[in-house]
Write a protein that holds these residues in place. Structure first.
Motif, mmCIF file in Angstrom:
data_model
loop_
_atom_site.group_PDB
_atom_site.id
_atom_site.type_symbol
_atom_site.label_atom_id
_atom_site.label_comp_id
_atom_site.label_asym_id
_atom_site.label_seq_id
_atom_site.Cartn_x
_atom_site.Cartn_y
_atom_site.Cartn_z
ATOM 1 N N MET A 52 0.868 -1.061 -0.172
ATOM 2 C CA MET A 52 -0.108 0.044 0.105
ATOM 3 C C MET A 52 0.694 1.416 0.188
ATOM 4 S SD MET A 52 -2.777 -1.094 2.738
ATOM 5 C CE MET A 52 -4.260 -0.136 1.873
ATOM 6 N N ALA A 53 0.733 2.160 -0.936
ATOM 7 C CA ALA A 53 1.632 3.307 -1.149
ATOM 8 C C ALA A 53 0.838 4.584 -1.394
ATOM 9 C CB ALA A 53 2.762 2.947 -2.276
ATOM 10 N N LYS A 54 1.263 5.620 -1.160
ATOM 11 C CA LYS A 54 0.583 6.923 -1.466
ATOM 12 C C LYS A 54 0.259 6.962 -3.022
ATOM 13 C CE LYS A 54 4.668 9.830 -1.137
ATOM 14 N NZ LYS A 54 5.149 10.833 -0.762
ATOM 15 N N GLU A 55 -0.948 7.408 -3.165
ATOM 16 C CA GLU A 55 -1.440 7.451 -4.558
ATOM 17 C C GLU A 55 -0.446 8.185 -5.581
ATOM 18 O OE1 GLU A 55 -3.805 9.359 -8.019
ATOM 19 O OE2 GLU A 55 -3.164 10.270 -6.138
ATOM 20 N N SER A 56 0.198 9.364 -4.976
ATOM 21 C CA SER A 56 1.096 10.194 -5.991
ATOM 22 C C SER A 56 2.003 9.477 -6.652
ATOM 23 C CB SER A 56 1.741 11.318 -5.086
ATOM 24 O OG SER A 56 2.453 10.573 -3.995
ATOM 25 N N ARG A 93 1.032 8.107 -9.734
ATOM 26 C CA ARG A 93 0.543 9.036 -10.789
ATOM 27 C C ARG A 93 2.108 9.616 -11.558
ATOM 28 N NH1 ARG A 93 -0.079 13.532 -8.256
ATOM 29 N NH2 ARG A 93 -0.887 12.885 -6.358
ATOM 30 N N HIS A 94 3.130 9.041 -11.125
ATOM 31 C CA HIS A 94 4.531 9.237 -11.745
ATOM 32 C C HIS A 94 4.414 8.638 -12.904
ATOM 33 C CE1 HIS A 94 8.924 9.476 -12.007
ATOM 34 N NE2 HIS A 94 8.910 10.440 -11.419
ATOM 35 N N LYS A 95 5.247 9.375 -13.830
ATOM 36 C CA LYS A 95 5.364 8.753 -15.225
ATOM 37 C C LYS A 95 6.040 7.470 -15.479
ATOM 38 C CE LYS A 95 8.996 11.721 -16.746
ATOM 39 N NZ LYS A 95 9.537 12.917 -17.954
ATOM 40 N N VAL A 96 7.002 7.242 -14.385
ATOM 41 C CA VAL A 96 8.042 5.990 -14.371
ATOM 42 C C VAL A 96 7.400 4.912 -13.691
ATOM 43 C CG1 VAL A 96 10.167 5.250 -14.142
ATOM 44 C CG2 VAL A 96 9.946 7.281 -15.148
ATOM 45 N N SER A 97 7.210 5.286 -12.110
ATOM 46 C CA SER A 97 6.918 4.337 -11.213
ATOM 47 C C SER A 97 5.564 4.142 -11.366
ATOM 48 C CB SER A 97 7.157 5.079 -9.818
ATOM 49 O OG SER A 97 6.322 6.077 -9.569
ATOM 50 N N GLY A 98 4.613 4.940 -11.691
ATOM 51 C CA GLY A 98 3.136 4.581 -11.843
ATOM 52 C C GLY A 98 2.610 3.232 -12.590
ATOM 53 N N LYS A 119 0.568 -4.843 -9.102
ATOM 54 C CA LYS A 119 -0.479 -4.741 -8.558
ATOM 55 C C LYS A 119 -0.237 -4.326 -7.008
ATOM 56 C CE LYS A 119 -1.392 -9.001 -10.803
ATOM 57 N NZ LYS A 119 -1.564 -10.560 -10.800
ATOM 58 N N HIS A 120 0.427 -3.303 -6.667
ATOM 59 C CA HIS A 120 0.410 -2.667 -5.547
ATOM 60 C C HIS A 120 -0.739 -1.685 -5.413
ATOM 61 C CE1 HIS A 120 4.440 -3.937 -4.861
ATOM 62 N NE2 HIS A 120 5.087 -3.423 -5.802
ATOM 63 N N ILE A 121 -0.989 -1.129 -4.211
ATOM 64 C CA ILE A 121 -2.357 -0.566 -3.875
ATOM 65 C C ILE A 121 -2.183 1.038 -3.461
ATOM 66 C CG2 ILE A 121 -4.343 -0.692 -2.404
ATOM 67 C CD1 ILE A 121 -3.674 -3.664 -1.794
ATOM 68 N N ALA A 155 -7.676 10.909 1.084
ATOM 69 C CA ALA A 155 -8.977 11.538 0.904
ATOM 70 C C ALA A 155 -10.194 10.392 0.887
ATOM 71 C CB ALA A 155 -9.205 12.787 0.036
ATOM 72 N N GLU A 156 -9.679 9.377 0.476
ATOM 73 C CA GLU A 156 -10.758 8.330 0.022
ATOM 74 C C GLU A 156 -10.043 7.002 0.418
ATOM 75 O OE1 GLU A 156 -11.805 8.302 -3.904
ATOM 76 O OE2 GLU A 156 -12.450 10.442 -3.950
ATOM 77 N N GLY A 157 -9.681 6.849 1.629
ATOM 78 C CA GLY A 157 -8.888 5.745 2.370
ATOM 79 C C GLY A 157 -9.608 4.511 2.187
ATOM 80 N N MET A 158 -11.088 4.606 2.369
ATOM 81 C CA MET A 158 -11.814 3.390 2.356
ATOM 82 C C MET A 158 -11.698 2.379 1.047
ATOM 83 S SD MET A 158 -12.752 3.115 5.434
ATOM 84 C CE MET A 158 -13.873 1.554 5.121
ATOM 85 N N HIS A 159 -11.420 3.276 -0.111
ATOM 86 C CA HIS A 159 -11.292 2.510 -1.301
ATOM 87 C C HIS A 159 -10.147 1.667 -1.199
ATOM 88 C CE1 HIS A 159 -11.353 1.693 -5.515
ATOM 89 N NE2 HIS A 159 -10.286 2.036 -5.556
#
Length: 249
Positions: free
Chosen positions: A67-71, A74-79, A86-88, A93-97
């Protein structure tokens, strides 16, 4: 579903570790289950911690979904890599998802990796633990796998330059025995017990660590309570508050 990206990424990482000359001391991998869900819980002192935590599951031929922060996604390489492995993603702001995603994965027999401190500890000591890990394990009916790592802060951590060349640094990893809640135990009590166990593993890793700071300029990675130059937990907390963006409204 087959994993086409994760194994090559692991192979690449291990090759890079050899190039860097990293020296590993890993104990407790026998506690990682060979099948079924589990929640791997670690301290967090560097940006590459998830890579090293994942190594502890390889002897059991398991892959860890972190489980890793959503940002990061969004990175062009790591994303693309994070999604393919299949990391999460965790959007605060929407932790329950993210919680629901992790719960489904645990029930499906996956090993999920979490850092219950939520952010890197700049004091290199344990911060308080969020209770989400305990709640996830209890709801999914899977064991907690406490672990601790040490030395990874010397490679790349918050507030210090990267050291990714041929450093020959030692890295110490410890995995503890599986933990399950006691009868009628609440998530808060299990979280406190989990944090205590991670603290014990961390202290074991620190005692076993073969290196000491080489001089005044190298004291930064050693915690203050061990005579090092890292900030105390209180100083680190104040620094984090200063680094948080101001909000209005």
């Amino acid at each position: 579903m087959a994993d086409f990206v994760y194994p090559p990424v692991i192979a690449f990482a291990r090759s890079m570790f050899k190039v860097q000359g990293l020296k590993f001391d890993i104990r407790g991998t026998e506690h990682v289950p060979r099948q079924g869900g589990a929640l791997l819980v670690s301290n967090h002192i560097g940006y590459l911690d998830f890579v090293f935590c994942g190594l502890t599951a390889l002897p059991s031929k398991r892959l860890v979904r972190f489980m890793a922060k959503e940002s990061v996604f969004r990175h062009k390489v790591s994303g693309p890599l994070m999604r393919a492995m299949k990391h999460i993603p965790v959007d605060r702001a929407e932790g329950m998802h993210a919680y629901g995603h992790a719960l489904d994965a645990l029930r499906g027999g996956e090993i999920i990796g979490v850092f219950p401190e939520a952010t890197i500890s700049q004091s290199f000591t344990l911060k308080s633990f969020k209770s989400g890990a305990a709640r996830l394990a209890m709801e999914a009916g899977v064991p907690l796998l406490p672990m601790a790592l040490w030395g990874t802060q010397r490679l790349w951590t918050k507030g210090h330059p990267r050291n990714l060349g041929r450093s020959k640094l030692p890295i110490t990893l410890r995995v503890g025995e599986q933990m399950r809640p006691h009868e009628n135990e609440k998530a808060g009590a299990l979280t406190r017990r989990l944090r205590l166990r991670v603290q014990e593993l961390l202290e074991d890793a620190q005692r076993a660590y073969p290196a000491k700071p080489s001089g005044p300029a190298d004291h930064w990675w050693q915690p203050a309570h061990l005579g090092g130059g890292a900030p105390t937990a209180e100083e680190a907390a104040a620094r984090e508050r200063e680094q948080q963006p101001l909000t209005t409204g």
